[in-house]
Design an enzyme around this catalytic site. Sequence first.
Site, PDB file in Angstrom:
ATOM      1  N   HIS A 248     -17.083  -8.795 -24.150  1.00 55.46           N
ATOM      2  CA  HIS A 248     -16.691 -10.157 -24.380  1.00 55.46           C
ATOM      3  C   HIS A 248     -17.681 -11.152 -24.138  1.00 55.46           C
ATOM      4  O   HIS A 248     -17.431 -12.336 -23.821  1.00 55.46           O
ATOM      5  CB  HIS A 248     -15.187 -10.400 -23.551  1.00 55.46           C
ATOM      6  CG  HIS A 248     -14.432  -9.307 -23.702  1.00 55.46           C
ATOM      7  ND1 HIS A 248     -13.817  -8.510 -24.834  1.00 55.46           N
ATOM      8  CD2 HIS A 248     -13.888  -8.429 -22.724  1.00 55.46           C
ATOM      9  CE1 HIS A 248     -12.998  -7.705 -24.255  1.00 55.46           C
ATOM     10  NE2 HIS A 248     -13.146  -7.327 -23.310  1.00 55.46           N
ATOM     11  N   CYS A 249     -18.875 -10.816 -24.245  1.00 52.53           N
ATOM     12  CA  CYS A 249     -20.003 -11.862 -24.002  1.00 52.53           C
ATOM     13  C   CYS A 249     -19.990 -12.334 -22.808  1.00 52.53           C
ATOM     14  O   CYS A 249     -20.326 -13.396 -22.434  1.00 52.53           O
ATOM     15  CB  CYS A 249     -19.810 -12.981 -25.153  1.00 52.53           C
ATOM     16  SG  CYS A 249     -19.987 -12.555 -26.845  1.00 52.53           S
ATOM     17  N   ALA A 250     -19.528 -11.384 -21.813  1.00 52.12           N
ATOM     18  CA  ALA A 250     -19.647 -11.824 -20.285  1.00 52.12           C
ATOM     19  C   ALA A 250     -20.323 -10.791 -19.480  1.00 52.12           C
ATOM     20  O   ALA A 250     -19.922 -10.353 -18.345  1.00 52.12           O
ATOM     21  CB  ALA A 250     -18.268 -11.964 -20.112  1.00 52.12           C
TER      22      ALA A 250
END
Length: 132
Positions: A86-88
Amino acid sequence: MAGAIGLAAAVDYLEKIGMDAIEAHEQELIAYVYPKLQAIEGLTIYGSQDLAQRSGVIAFNLGDLHPHDLATALDYEGVAVRAGHHCAQPLLQYLEVPATARASFYIYNTKADCDKLVDALQKTKEFFNGTF
């Protein structure tokens, strides 16, 4: 050109509903589903437990089941979630998890959708005999 026209139509649609109404609907769904999710033994929910600080997104894992496998199992039950970083990635490294599953609720979701997620998680847990 088509993208700009589509964006304008989306903005008009959202303005007609009202962003405050959308936020209130998301908060209603989160308040409804969050305690049901908390009641599932082995489910880890990431993020603040203060529901006023949450948006319509809930990231979670179920025991040691890989989030991609969890997402596949939920898909078999007709529930769509996203699994991954999740781009994290820095946060996931900090949390020491390879990925998470993520359910997102918005204006088009209902309490029945929330119940379907909870039921699908329970069925997935039962399928794996509650062992992870």
